[in-house]
Design a protein around this motif. Structure first.
Motif, PDB file in Angstrom:
ATOM      1  N   ASP A 127       2.232  15.589   4.996  1.00 19.69           N
ATOM      2  CA  ASP A 127       3.111  14.176   4.651  1.00 19.69           C
ATOM      3  C   ASP A 127       4.149  13.810   4.253  1.00 19.69           C
ATOM      4  O   ASP A 127       5.136  13.284   3.811  1.00 19.69           O
ATOM      5  CB  ASP A 127       2.417  14.295   2.711  1.00 19.69           C
ATOM      6  CG  ASP A 127       2.860  15.235   2.160  1.00 19.69           C
ATOM      7  OD1 ASP A 127       4.013  15.534   2.511  1.00 19.69           O
ATOM      8  OD2 ASP A 127       2.219  16.038   1.306  1.00 19.69           O
ATOM      9  N   GLU A 162      -3.111  10.675  -0.084  1.00 16.08           N
ATOM     10  CA  GLU A 162      -2.383  10.223  -1.307  1.00 16.08           C
ATOM     11  C   GLU A 162      -1.046  10.609  -1.579  1.00 16.08           C
ATOM     12  O   GLU A 162      -0.422   9.369  -1.651  1.00 16.08           O
ATOM     13  CB  GLU A 162      -2.850  11.486  -3.176  1.00 16.08           C
ATOM     14  CG  GLU A 162      -2.534  10.106  -3.628  1.00 16.08           C
ATOM     15  CD  GLU A 162      -3.848  11.032  -4.896  1.00 16.08           C
ATOM     16  OE1 GLU A 162      -4.570  12.070  -5.239  1.00 16.08           O
ATOM     17  OE2 GLU A 162      -3.175  10.534  -6.262  1.00 16.08           O
ATOM     18  N   GLU A 163      -0.294  11.358  -1.214  1.00 11.99           N
ATOM     19  CA  GLU A 163       0.977  11.393  -0.958  1.00 11.99           C
ATOM     20  C   GLU A 163       1.657  10.097  -0.075  1.00 11.99           C
ATOM     21  O   GLU A 163       2.607   9.729   0.006  1.00 11.99           O
ATOM     22  CB  GLU A 163       1.351  13.110  -0.433  1.00 11.99           C
ATOM     23  CG  GLU A 163       1.314  13.913  -2.126  1.00 11.99           C
ATOM     24  CD  GLU A 163       3.114  13.321  -3.141  1.00 11.99           C
ATOM     25  OE1 GLU A 163       2.793  12.972  -3.871  1.00 11.99           O
ATOM     26  OE2 GLU A 163       4.049  13.199  -2.159  1.00 11.99           O
ATOM     27  N   LYS A 165       0.230   7.806   1.080  1.00 11.80           N
ATOM     28  CA  LYS A 165      -0.155   6.417   0.694  1.00 11.80           C
ATOM     29  C   LYS A 165       1.038   6.636  -0.627  1.00 11.80           C
ATOM     30  O   LYS A 165       2.250   4.800  -0.257  1.00 11.80           O
ATOM     31  CB  LYS A 165      -0.583   6.119   0.476  1.00 11.80           C
ATOM     32  CG  LYS A 165      -2.423   5.925   0.816  1.00 11.80           C
ATOM     33  CD  LYS A 165      -3.761   5.427   0.157  1.00 11.80           C
ATOM     34  CE  LYS A 165      -4.719   5.364   1.343  1.00 11.80           C
ATOM     35  NZ  LYS A 165      -6.069   4.936   0.535  1.00 11.80           N
ATOM     36  N   ARG A 166       1.713   6.934  -0.938  1.00  9.43           N
ATOM     37  CA  ARG A 166       2.917   7.064  -2.062  1.00  9.43           C
ATOM     38  C   ARG A 166       4.016   7.051  -1.518  1.00  9.43           C
ATOM     39  O   ARG A 166       4.957   5.562  -1.646  1.00  9.43           O
ATOM     40  CB  ARG A 166       2.143   8.204  -3.716  1.00  9.43           C
ATOM     41  CG  ARG A 166       3.680   7.873  -4.315  1.00  9.43           C
ATOM     42  CD  ARG A 166       3.105   8.977  -5.216  1.00  9.43           C
ATOM     43  NE  ARG A 166       4.061  10.085  -4.119  1.00  9.43           N
ATOM     44  CZ  ARG A 166       5.428  10.542  -4.512  1.00  9.43           C
ATOM     45  NH1 ARG A 166       5.859   9.366  -4.966  1.00  9.43           N
ATOM     46  NH2 ARG A 166       5.866  11.794  -3.739  1.00  9.43           N
ATOM     47  N   LYS A 167       4.333   7.809  -1.118  1.00  9.52           N
ATOM     48  CA  LYS A 167       5.752   7.947  -0.381  1.00  9.52           C
ATOM     49  C   LYS A 167       6.104   6.622   1.004  1.00  9.52           C
ATOM     50  O   LYS A 167       6.987   5.380   1.129  1.00  9.52           O
ATOM     51  CB  LYS A 167       5.705   8.676   0.712  1.00  9.52           C
ATOM     52  CG  LYS A 167       5.887  10.098   0.205  1.00  9.52           C
ATOM     53  CD  LYS A 167       6.115  11.291   1.002  1.00  9.52           C
ATOM     54  CE  LYS A 167       6.648  12.497   0.076  1.00  9.52           C
ATOM     55  NZ  LYS A 167       6.135  13.654   0.985  1.00  9.52           N
ATOM     56  N   ASN A 168       5.142   6.015   1.242  1.00  5.78           N
ATOM     57  CA  ASN A 168       4.523   4.744   2.326  1.00  5.78           C
ATOM     58  C   ASN A 168       3.814   3.695   1.653  1.00  5.78           C
ATOM     59  O   ASN A 168       2.507   3.258   2.172  1.00  5.78           O
ATOM     60  CB  ASN A 168       4.540   5.847   3.755  1.00  5.78           C
ATOM     61  CG  ASN A 168       4.794   6.654   4.247  1.00  5.78           C
ATOM     62  OD1 ASN A 168       6.042   6.343   5.291  1.00  5.78           O
ATOM     63  ND2 ASN A 168       4.638   7.578   4.619  1.00  5.78           N
ATOM     64  N   LYS A 169       4.204   2.686   1.301  1.00  3.76           N
ATOM     65  CA  LYS A 169       3.922   1.184   0.461  1.00  3.76           C
ATOM     66  C   LYS A 169       2.954   0.625   1.608  1.00  3.76           C
ATOM     67  O   LYS A 169       1.811   0.135   0.849  1.00  3.76           O
ATOM     68  CB  LYS A 169       4.670   1.005  -0.151  1.00  3.76           C
ATOM     69  CG  LYS A 169       5.231   1.656  -1.039  1.00  3.76           C
ATOM     70  CD  LYS A 169       4.266   1.793  -2.220  1.00  3.76           C
ATOM     71  CE  LYS A 169       5.031   2.699  -3.952  1.00  3.76           C
ATOM     72  NZ  LYS A 169       4.351   3.673  -3.945  1.00  3.76           N
ATOM     73  N   GLN A 172      -2.197   0.922   4.214  1.00  2.00           N
ATOM     74  CA  GLN A 172      -2.839   0.995   4.141  1.00  2.00           C
ATOM     75  C   GLN A 172      -4.168   1.718   4.550  1.00  2.00           C
ATOM     76  O   GLN A 172      -5.164   1.839   2.942  1.00  2.00           O
ATOM     77  CB  GLN A 172      -4.142  -0.414   5.074  1.00  2.00           C
ATOM     78  CG  GLN A 172      -2.835  -1.420   4.084  1.00  2.00           C
ATOM     79  CD  GLN A 172      -3.713  -2.991   4.506  1.00  2.00           C
ATOM     80  OE1 GLN A 172      -3.605  -3.084   5.421  1.00  2.00           O
ATOM     81  NE2 GLN A 172      -4.920  -3.657   4.316  1.00  2.00           N
ATOM     82  N   VAL A 193      -9.142   9.007  -1.498  1.00  2.00           N
ATOM     83  CA  VAL A 193      -8.234   8.154  -1.174  1.00  2.00           C
ATOM     84  C   VAL A 193      -7.945   8.344   0.529  1.00  2.00           C
ATOM     85  O   VAL A 193      -7.673   7.530   1.157  1.00  2.00           O
ATOM     86  CB  VAL A 193      -7.156   8.995  -1.717  1.00  2.00           C
ATOM     87  CG1 VAL A 193      -5.847   8.316  -0.812  1.00  2.00           C
ATOM     88  CG2 VAL A 193      -6.947   8.869  -2.523  1.00  2.00           C
TER      89      VAL A 193
END
Ligand code: PGA
Length: 216
Positions: A127, A162-163, A165-169, A172, A193
């Protein structure tokens, strides 16, 4: 409703006749798609196979030139790929291992894919990698799990997804890849996720791949 992406990566396998045989089997089998899940099938095949598979299934290439059209002997560019496919795998660990793929070349290839309206599916090892903000599909596809029969745990894969997606808005969809088969696929696709799977070896056999789609 959760969208699931089941991506087959044939790697450097199959002749045209073998590819057509696979396709016939997959197409002729009517799959009962669960009502609460939409399953999108994408086949990433060698360039030589794409023209013969084109009208039947969503296609992806397995690599793309970091350059556009021009004097780059041996390369296949985004404009050429777009004639046949909508997706392209970029940064697969086998490209990193055998062909010196690195962050710089991945960056250039992603740019080219986007320029020619291809959706890059960027394969990452963890991630922590930098991902171009315009990328929507990422595959967490760790080398230790590829072709080894030892997949990552669904819990860890879900945490990494999850990480990412959290770091790369703008990401999708995060897929998991590495020793996915008909027995274990649901352990991954049922994770909150994770949006699908990238299947190598187990996608080569039509019957097994159909089982994977059914069980996903
Ligand atoms: P595998 O390959 O399913 O054969 O482990 C996965 C991949 O290369 O993405």
């Amino acid at each position: 409703m959760k969208n699931l992406f089941i991506v087959a990566n044939w790697k450097s396998n199959k002749t045209v006749s073998q590819a057509k045989e696979w396709l016939e089997k997959v197409e002729s089998s009517k799959l009962k798609v669960q009502s609460n899940t939409y399953k999108e099938i994408i086949l990433c095949a060698s360039y030589t196979l794409l023209p013969d598979l084109k009208s039947s299934i969503k296609l992806g290439a397995q690599d793309i030139s970091p350059f556009g059209p021009g004097a780059y002997t041996g390369e296949v560019n985004g404009e050429q790929i777009k004639e046949f496919a909508d997706y392209v795998l970029i940064g697969h660990s086998e490209q990193r291992k055998y062909f010196h793929e690195d962050e710089n070349s991945i960056f250039k290839k992603v740019k080219m894919a986007l320029k020619y309206n291809l959706s890059p599916i960027v394969c990452v090892q963890n991630d922590k990698e930098n991902i171009n903000p315009k990328v929507s599909f990422v595959a967490y596809d760790p080398a230790f799990a590829i072709g080894t029969g030892n997949p990552d745990t669904p819990e860890n894969a879900n945490m990494i997804a999850e990480e990412i997606k959290r770091k790369n808005k703008d990401v999708q969809y995060v897929l998991y890849g590495g020793s996915v088969n008909a027995e274990n696929v649901h352990n991954f696709t049922s994770c909150l996720v994770i949006d699908g799977v990238l299947v190598g070896g187990a996608s080569l056999d039509a019957k097994e791949f159909l089982e994977i789609i059914k069980n996903a």
